[in-house]
Design a protein around this motif. Structure first.
Motif, PDB file in Angstrom:
ATOM      1  N   UNK A 113      36.759  40.879  34.198  1.00 20.36           N
ATOM      2  CA  UNK A 113      37.634  42.109  33.194  1.00 20.36           C
ATOM      3  C   UNK A 113      37.103  43.353  33.917  1.00 20.36           C
ATOM      4  N   UNK A 114      36.048  43.001  32.519  1.00 22.40           N
ATOM      5  CA  UNK A 114      34.930  44.577  33.711  1.00 22.40           C
ATOM      6  C   UNK A 114      35.337  45.337  34.449  1.00 22.40           C
ATOM      7  N   UNK A 115      34.838  44.941  35.244  1.00 22.51           N
ATOM      8  CA  UNK A 115      35.069  45.323  37.292  1.00 22.51           C
ATOM      9  C   UNK A 115      36.078  45.149  37.291  1.00 22.51           C
ATOM     10  N   UNK A 116      37.196  44.620  36.951  1.00 20.75           N
ATOM     11  CA  UNK A 116      38.550  45.123  37.208  1.00 20.75           C
ATOM     12  C   UNK A 116      38.474  43.729  38.824  1.00 20.75           C
ATOM     13  N   UNK A 117      38.172  42.681  38.550  1.00 17.62           N
ATOM     14  CA  UNK A 117      38.073  41.953  39.664  1.00 17.62           C
ATOM     15  C   UNK A 117      39.409  40.952  38.778  1.00 17.62           C
ATOM     16  N   UNK A 118      40.509  40.338  40.373  1.00 16.73           N
ATOM     17  CA  UNK A 118      41.398  38.872  39.931  1.00 16.73           C
ATOM     18  C   UNK A 118      40.325  38.055  40.863  1.00 16.73           C
ATOM     19  N   UNK A 119      41.030  36.954  39.764  1.00 19.61           N
ATOM     20  CA  UNK A 119      40.962  35.741  40.047  1.00 19.61           C
ATOM     21  C   UNK A 119      41.496  34.477  39.596  1.00 19.61           C
ATOM     22  N   UNK A 120      42.319  33.675  40.576  1.00 18.67           N
ATOM     23  CA  UNK A 120      42.377  31.965  39.622  1.00 18.67           C
ATOM     24  C   UNK A 120      41.291  31.250  39.247  1.00 18.67           C
ATOM     25  N   UNK A 121      41.330  31.852  37.890  1.00 20.26           N
ATOM     26  CA  UNK A 121      40.429  31.735  37.007  1.00 20.26           C
ATOM     27  C   UNK A 121      40.357  30.426  36.798  1.00 20.26           C
ATOM     28  N   UNK A 122      39.753  29.513  36.057  1.00 20.04           N
ATOM     29  CA  UNK A 122      39.601  28.154  35.515  1.00 20.04           C
ATOM     30  C   UNK A 122      38.006  28.274  35.400  1.00 20.04           C
ATOM     31  N   UNK A 123      38.181  27.388  33.426  1.00 13.25           N
ATOM     32  CA  UNK A 123      36.809  26.426  33.169  1.00 13.25           C
ATOM     33  C   UNK A 123      36.875  25.647  33.274  1.00 13.25           C
ATOM     34  N   UNK A 124      36.129  24.594  33.567  1.00 15.21           N
ATOM     35  CA  UNK A 124      35.214  23.423  32.871  1.00 15.21           C
ATOM     36  C   UNK A 124      35.002  22.998  32.645  1.00 15.21           C
TER      37      UNK A 124
END
Length: 331
Positions: free
Chosen positions: A285-296
């Motif tokens: 978020x701080x580096x404005x990087x978009x991702x299909x982010x998921x936690x396991x």
């Protein structure tokens, strides 16, 4: 008909090795003995748990450099601080729950604030025992991440532990390590160029369909899942992040950017609150990087008691559960 042999399990099993998996016995204890042979400043201290943190091996080898502090974790941390002030390198051991919940203020004031050279090595991190909330340190990283000056290490196997011991000796400052003890799996021996370094994440497997960034025993799960998925035509990159703090921001940002448009998972043996996953989410978020982010990771709740294989399936950190989550994201 021949009756099937019934496998016995115990709620207190601290090893996460599968049946038949190669292991190394007590890698921490033996590595500390080896390091101490050439460094007489190393001392061992424990709060009545030397046998259950593999520190008894050091104590047997160097009885004059071993201190049993009894069931008094606050005293253990304060005494460790005192030893560090005198120029020693104390390795203090207990369970993760006792260090993080019971001795937090003593670590903060006696050790971290003064940047003292104390190595806090704690067994039973996350879901590595079935004894329930009294022994399951599912929030230790969240507790310690906010403490200034404290380095946090989450090794994945025996090789990581062995290499991290000398790295901690060479590093000047307080360290908290989540210890896998007993018969610890060998995972990283198949990666010839792997070397543990404080503050560095390492790519273990290359694949273009998804990215898993993991720490601790979840790197073992990620590697196993990647192997299984490969057989089904799915190529997964696995990046091992053994240092939670300081985070290897450069490597993580580069890996996520390489996988733009692909699912990015963070897998950890810790609550989804406050651990590696949220640390990486904040970085992106701080580096404005978009991702299909998921936690396991483990749910935000007190976990049940029981046998580890059952609990790992129930709470989503078994190899099969990792495979399911990756497959679901690609469906």
């Amino acid at each position: 008909m021949t009756a099937k042999k019934k496998l016995k399990t115990s709620a207190m099993i601290a090893s996460i090795a599968a049946e038949g998996q190669p292991t190394t016995a007590a890698p921490f204890g033996h590595a500390l003995v080896e390091a101490a042979a050439s460094n007489d400043k190393i001392v061992g201290m424990s709060a009545d748990l030397a046998k259950y943190t593999d520190l008894h091996i050091f104590g047997n080898e160097y009885p004059d450099r071993f201190y049993q502090m009894g069931m008094a974790e606050q005293l253990l941390m304060s005494a460790g601080a005192g030893m560090a002030r005198e120029g020693f390198i104390p390795f203090v051991t207990t369970y993760s729950v006792f260090a993080s919940r019971r001795a937090y203020d003593f670590i903060a004031m006696a050790i971290a604030e003064e940047k003292l050279n104390v190595k806090i090595v704690c067994a039973l991190p996350g879901l590595t025992t079935g004894y329930g909330p009294s022994h399951q340190a599912t929030e230790d990283v969240a507790i310690f991440r906010g403490m200034p000056n404290l380095t946090i290490i989450d090794p994945c196997d025996a090789i990581d532990i062995q290499q991290s011991v000398q790295a901690m000796v060479d590093y000047d400052g307080p360290v908290y390590m989540r210890l896998l003890r007993g018969k610890v799996p060998n995972v990283l021996d198949r990666f010839d160029d792997y070397r543990f370094e404080i503050g560095k994440a390492k790519r273990l497997i290359e694949g273009g369909d998804a990215l898993i960034i993991s720490s601790g025993l979840m790197t073992m799960r990620a590697v196993e899942a990647a192997d299984e998925l490969k057989e089904k035509g799915v190529a997964v990159t696995v990046v091992h992040c053994p240092t939670i703090k300081p985070l290897d921001e450069e490597t993580i940002l580069a890996e996520v950017r390489r996988h733009t448009g692909k699912p990015v998972f963070v897998a950890e043996n810790h609550s989804v609150v406050g651990g590696l996953g949220e640390s990486i989410a904040s970085l992106l978020m701080r580096n404005d990087v978009q991702a299909q982010f998921q936690q396991i990771g483990l749910p935000d709740e007190f976990l049940d008691a029981g046998a580890l294989p059952t609990l790992h399936d129930r709470y989503g950190i078994s190899t099969q559960e990792v495979v399911k989550k990756v497959n679901s994201s690609l469906a």
